[in-house]
Design an enzyme around this catalytic site. Structure first.
Site, PDB file in Angstrom:
ATOM      1  NE  ARG A  15     104.868  33.515  89.082  1.00 55.63           N
ATOM      2  CZ  ARG A  15     104.390  34.773  89.633  1.00 55.63           C
ATOM      3  NH1 ARG A  15     105.484  35.925  89.856  1.00 55.63           N
ATOM      4  NH2 ARG A  15     103.292  35.047  90.170  1.00 55.63           N
ATOM      5  CG  ASP A  16     105.111  35.157  94.068  1.00 58.55           C
ATOM      6  OD1 ASP A  16     105.689  35.786  93.485  1.00 58.55           O
ATOM      7  OD2 ASP A  16     103.999  35.373  94.751  1.00 58.55           O
ATOM      8  CG  HIS A 205      98.955  36.612  96.507  1.00 59.32           C
ATOM      9  ND1 HIS A 205      99.519  35.501  95.432  1.00 59.32           N
ATOM     10  CD2 HIS A 205     100.097  36.848  96.906  1.00 59.32           C
ATOM     11  CE1 HIS A 205     100.913  35.563  95.417  1.00 59.32           C
ATOM     12  NE2 HIS A 205     100.925  36.576  96.249  1.00 59.32           N
ATOM     13  CG  HIS A 207     103.669  38.760 100.083  1.00 64.70           C
ATOM     14  ND1 HIS A 207     104.785  38.588  99.771  1.00 64.70           N
ATOM     15  CD2 HIS A 207     102.893  38.690  98.973  1.00 64.70           C
ATOM     16  CE1 HIS A 207     104.542  38.201  98.416  1.00 64.70           C
ATOM     17  NE2 HIS A 207     103.382  38.282  97.967  1.00 64.70           N
ATOM     18  CB  CYS A 238     107.866  41.865  95.408  1.00 65.18           C
ATOM     19  SG  CYS A 238     107.507  42.657  93.811  1.00 65.18           S
ATOM     20  CG  ASN A 247     103.903  34.558  98.266  1.00 60.26           C
ATOM     21  OD1 ASN A 247     103.034  35.230  97.758  1.00 60.26           O
ATOM     22  ND2 ASN A 247     104.998  34.190  97.693  1.00 60.26           N
TER      23      ASN A 247
END
Length: 303
Positions: A15-16, A205, A207, A238, A247
């Site tokens: 997804r991300d 989370h 990056h 993003c 990520n």
């Protein structure tokens, strides 16, 4: 140093990771990627998003992904608004994620609302979701730095988390969206989160924009965090955070944890094979440390 015996990795690549890819990836190849990651040992994964295809074309096949990509374990679907949540409910999803930016400017760039306006619209949706018995994840973006506002102080992030926790969310995923945080900042915020919300799952989370992803994982471990969002191949980024890289790579985090004797139940070799299966469909080569080394070793063996 004080580290847990076991850590839980939530794979967010499908997804991300994929949502920011310019190439439209065939659904069958996304499903192959998801299934390969499940085979590697993941029992919790963000698999897609019920978001408007106008804004995120890559997620236009969300219903197919949910229908054929969900399996035993927790398959999380991002639901950015009421329409997205209704689609998730209509498709019998059992785990959903909502998101909000700790930075007002980032939130407005992302969904054209202030942070307060977003929270006011999300809280009724959380109540509706809670009544249905779904697992609820709340993702708090720009929790350390914003590309428009700079440094974000801890208290606004904590206040957002309080509202989510009071609403009964199961998991708080707190993100360094643009990869600017350093280990001292990470340790400070996550120590406070662990202390204030002992009954709520806390997920870190990160990056890897400035190469501090693994260092920040280490700092979060020291703060008592044992849940981490990671993305196979370091996929991600993003569109509303200029300069943000992918990520932190699942395979790099996994290697570090294995060397530290922290159990995950995930196969590094199978993660690398999953990355290899999706790489041909991406618009750029995978550059994570473990994958690059693995590919070099395969090439050497083939000579």
């Amino acid at each position: 140093m004080n580290f847990p015996e076991r850590a839980h990795l939530i794979e967010v690549g499908p997804r991300d990771g994929l949502q920011n890819e310019k190439n439209l990836i065939p659904t069958e190849n996304k499903l192959q990627f998801i299934n390969a990651l499940k085979e590697a040992g993941f029992n919790e994964m963000e698999i897609t998003s019920f978001v408007s295809p106008k804004w995120v074309p890559q997620m236009a096949d969300a219903e197919e992904i949910v229908r054929f990509g969900s399996a035993a374990g927790r398959s999380i679907v991002l639901t950015p608004n009421e329409k997205g949540l209704q689609k998730a409910l209509d498709n019998d999803c059992r785990a959903v994620a909502f998101f909000v930016g700790a930075s007002n400017t980032f939130n407005q760039k992302n969904i054209n609302r202030t942070t307060e306006e977003s929270m006011n619209s999300l809280l009724p949706l959380l109540a509706k979701t809670k009544d249905r018995g779904l697992f609820i994840r709340a993702c708090i973006s720009t929790s350390f730095y914003c590309p428009y506002e700079g440094k974000i102080e801890e208290e606004p992030v904590l206040e957002i988390c309080r509202q989510f926790a009071d609403a009964g969310v199961d998991d708080l995923s707190v993100a360094d969206t643009i990869g600017m945080a350093h280990p001292q900042e990470v340790y400070s915020l996550f120590s406070r989160l662990k202390q204030e919300f002992p009954e709520t799952l806390i997920t870190a989370h990160f990056h890897d924009t400035r190469g501090l992803g693994l260092a920040n994982v280490l700092a979060a471990l020291q703060a008592g965090v044992d849940r981490f969002d990671t993305s196979a191949g370091g996929l991600g980024g993003c569109p509303f955070a200029p300069g943000a890289s992918g990520n932190v790579a699942t395979e790099d985090v996994l290697y570090m944890l294995q060397e530290m004797k922290i159990e995950t139940g995930i196969s590094l070799e199978k993660v690398l094979k999953a990355v290899n299966s999706i790489e041909p469909f991406l618009n750029k080569a995978i550059s994570s440390k473990q994958y690059t080394l693995w590919k070099a070793q395969l090439a050497e063996k083939a000579q």
